[in-house]
Design a protein around this motif. Structure first.
Motif, short mmCIF file in Angstrom:
data_model
loop_
_atom_site.label_atom_id
_atom_site.label_comp_id
_atom_site.label_asym_id
_atom_site.label_seq_id
_atom_site.Cartn_x
_atom_site.Cartn_y
_atom_site.Cartn_z
N ALA A 15 0.84 -1.21 0.00
CA ALA A 15 0.00 0.00 0.00
C ALA A 15 0.86 1.25 0.00
N SER A 16 2.13 1.09 0.41
CA SER A 16 3.03 2.25 0.42
C SER A 16 4.44 1.77 0.11
N GLY A 17 5.36 2.72 0.10
CA GLY A 17 6.78 2.37 -0.08
C GLY A 17 7.08 1.79 -1.45
N GLY A 19 6.77 -1.27 -2.61
CA GLY A 19 5.76 -2.17 -3.18
C GLY A 19 4.69 -1.43 -3.96
N VAL A 62 -4.78 -7.48 4.52
CA VAL A 62 -4.27 -8.78 4.95
C VAL A 62 -3.10 -8.52 5.91
N ILE A 91 7.02 -8.02 1.14
CA ILE A 91 6.98 -7.71 2.57
C ILE A 91 8.36 -7.86 3.21
N ASN A 116 10.23 -11.03 7.11
CA ASN A 116 11.10 -11.12 5.93
C ASN A 116 11.19 -12.52 5.35
N MET A 142 12.05 -10.05 -2.51
CA MET A 142 12.73 -8.78 -2.24
C MET A 142 13.87 -9.04 -1.25
N SER A 144 18.03 -7.66 -0.42
CA SER A 144 18.59 -6.35 -0.09
C SER A 144 20.11 -6.42 -0.27
N TYR A 158 18.28 -8.28 10.14
CA TYR A 158 17.76 -7.96 8.81
C TYR A 158 18.65 -8.58 7.72
N PRO A 188 18.22 -4.55 -3.59
CA PRO A 188 18.45 -3.10 -3.69
C PRO A 188 19.30 -2.56 -2.54
N ALA A 190 19.98 1.27 -0.54
CA ALA A 190 18.97 2.15 0.05
C ALA A 190 18.11 2.76 -1.05
N THR A 193 12.56 6.23 0.40
CA THR A 193 11.13 6.38 0.66
C THR A 193 11.06 7.25 1.92
N VAL A 196 12.68 5.37 4.84
CA VAL A 196 14.15 5.25 4.78
C VAL A 196 14.80 6.62 5.00
N1 LIG Z 1 13.43 0.93 1.13
C1 LIG Z 1 14.68 0.45 1.03
O1 LIG Z 1 15.67 1.15 1.12
C2 LIG Z 1 14.88 -1.02 0.77
C3 LIG Z 1 16.16 -1.47 0.38
C4 LIG Z 1 16.35 -2.82 0.15
C5 LIG Z 1 15.30 -3.71 0.32
N2 LIG Z 1 14.08 -3.24 0.70
C6 LIG Z 1 13.01 -4.21 0.87
O2 LIG Z 1 11.92 -3.83 0.06
C7 LIG Z 1 10.69 -4.22 0.69
C8 LIG Z 1 9.78 -3.02 0.84
O3 LIG Z 1 10.45 -2.05 1.62
P1 LIG Z 1 9.79 -0.64 2.00
O4 LIG Z 1 10.92 0.21 2.46
O5 LIG Z 1 8.91 -0.18 0.93
O6 LIG Z 1 8.87 -1.11 3.26
P2 LIG Z 1 7.95 -0.27 4.26
O7 LIG Z 1 8.43 -0.44 5.64
O8 LIG Z 1 7.81 1.11 3.74
O9 LIG Z 1 6.59 -1.10 4.26
C9 LIG Z 1 5.77 -1.26 3.16
C10 LIG Z 1 4.39 -1.75 3.62
O10 LIG Z 1 4.41 -2.95 4.41
C11 LIG Z 1 3.19 -2.97 5.14
N3 LIG Z 1 3.24 -4.01 6.19
C12 LIG Z 1 4.06 -4.06 7.25
N4 LIG Z 1 3.79 -5.16 7.98
C13 LIG Z 1 2.77 -5.82 7.38
C14 LIG Z 1 2.05 -7.02 7.65
N5 LIG Z 1 2.31 -7.75 8.74
N6 LIG Z 1 1.08 -7.42 6.80
C15 LIG Z 1 0.79 -6.67 5.70
N7 LIG Z 1 1.43 -5.51 5.39
C16 LIG Z 1 2.42 -5.09 6.22
C17 LIG Z 1 3.14 -1.56 5.68
O11 LIG Z 1 1.82 -1.21 6.11
C18 LIG Z 1 3.60 -0.74 4.47
O12 LIG Z 1 2.52 -0.26 3.69
C19 LIG Z 1 11.09 -4.89 2.00
O13 LIG Z 1 11.22 -6.27 1.81
C20 LIG Z 1 12.45 -4.27 2.28
O14 LIG Z 1 13.23 -5.08 3.12
C21 LIG Z 1 13.83 -1.92 0.93
#
Ligand SMILES: NC(=O)c1ccc[n+]([C@@H]2O[C@H](COP(=O)([O-])OP(=O)(O)OC[C@H]3O[C@@H](n4cnc5c(N)ncnc54)[C@H](O)[C@@H]3O)[C@@H](O)[C@H]2O)c1
Length: 257
Positions: A15-17, A19, A62, A91, A116, A142, A144, A158, A188, A190, A193, A196
């Motif tokens: 829903a955000s970030g 994804g 969910v 997730i 994770n 996903m 990292s 992590y 990825p 950093a 978002t 972050v």
């Molecule tokens: N942002 C980064 O810098 C980065 C870098 C490398 C990898 N990643 C990976 O990318 C993926 C997304 O990262 P992001 O930074 O967008 O994440 P984020 O923390 O912004 O979360 C994205 C969404 O996950 C939802 N969420 C959390 N727990 C939940 C649950 N139990 N059930 C359903 N929804 C749930 C949250 O409501 C949120 O909308 C992750 O696997 C993260 O480890 C992110």
């Protein structure tokens, strides 16, 4: 591009970030997308955006720590769409647990491994029978940079969880390749978002941040669009010979031969 015409995709916790950007990209390229998240307000916001844009995205509440909820939601998606072509196991996260290993508790490890790894394992287990039946599937986990090279701002729990997802990827790639299903990990660095941005501001000084940027050959952090483009490729039919790969997406910040 219309690479996902007549295909369906599930993007978890989207829903955000990152994804959210991935889900919108797949929908813009023609996929019928299902998004899960536990945050109702963010899902409502996404539903408003996709309705306004006329994109075929179904947003469902969910909580992925609930195994039964995951199984039920996969069944609903299969009923609705008939097939599941693409699974993006998005997730994950470090859940704001301490950076320093000696400050991390058993609970910090359990929670991080649960979102994770276990949440992705449960989803994959529920989705795979539908892909096997269709003789086709694309699974993108996903990962990292943390799982390959360690992290400058997330901790050992992590990094270990993302490393586990890479190993999981290899086994799924090997076991289900004969069914026309590929499985790959995107790793990825950093990706900027809101979350972050806050984490970096908390855990790195302005000088450290400047030093990190200097260490990235392309001299910038990643963008959600970078992730969406890479996932769209791995999820496409044309990536059918890419299987069991860990694709680095870090601007050259960490490289291996
Ligand atoms: N942002 C980064 O810098 C980065 C870098 C490398 C990898 N990643 C990976 O990318 C993926 C997304 O990262 P992001 O930074 O967008 O994440 P984020 O923390 O912004 O979360 C994205 C969404 O996950 C939802 N969420 C959390 N727990 C939940 C649950 N139990 N059930 C359903 N929804 C749930 C949250 O409501 C949120 O909308 C992750 O696997 C993260 O480890 C992110």
């Amino acid at each position: 591009m219309n690479r996902f015409k007549n295909q369906t995709a599930l993007v978890t916790a989207a829903a955000s970030g990152v994804g959210r950007g991935v889900a919108l990209r797949l929908a813009l390229e023609g996929a019928k997308v299902t998004v899960w998240d536990r945050d109702t307000a963010k899902l409502d916001d996404l539903s408003g955006e996709v309705a306004a844009a006329g994109l075929p995205v179904t947003a469902e509440v969910v909580d992925m720590t609930d195994g039964d909820a995951v199984v039920d939601a996969v069944a609903r998606m299969a009923d609705r769409n008939g097939r599941i072509d693409v699974l993006v196991n998005n997730i994950g996260g470090s859940l704001h647990t301490p950076f320093h290993f000696l400050e991390q508790s058993d609970e910090d490890w359990a929670r991080v491994m649960d979102v994770n790894v276990s949440a992705c394992v449960r989803t994959t287990r529920a989705v795979l029978p539908h892909m096997i039946e269709a003789g086709y599937g694309r699974i993108i986990n996903m990962g990292s940079k943390a799982g390959r090279f360690g992290s400058l701002f997330a901790g050992a729990n992590y990094s270990a969880s993302k490393g586990a997802m890479q190993a999981f990827t290899l086994q799924i790639a090997q076991e289900f390749g004969p069914h026309g299903i590929t499985c790959n990990t995107l790793c990825p660095g950093a990706i900027i978002t809101e979350r972050v941005e806050r984490l970096l501001a908390e855990r790195q000084s302005a000088e450290e941040r400047a030093r990190v940027l200097e260490s990235i050959p392309v001299r910038r952090h990643g963008r959600v669009e970078d992730v969406a483009a890479a996932i769209a490729y791995l999820a496409s039919e044309e990536a059918g010979f890419v299987n069991g790969a860990s694709l680095d997406l870090n601007g050259g910040q960490a490289m291996v031969i």
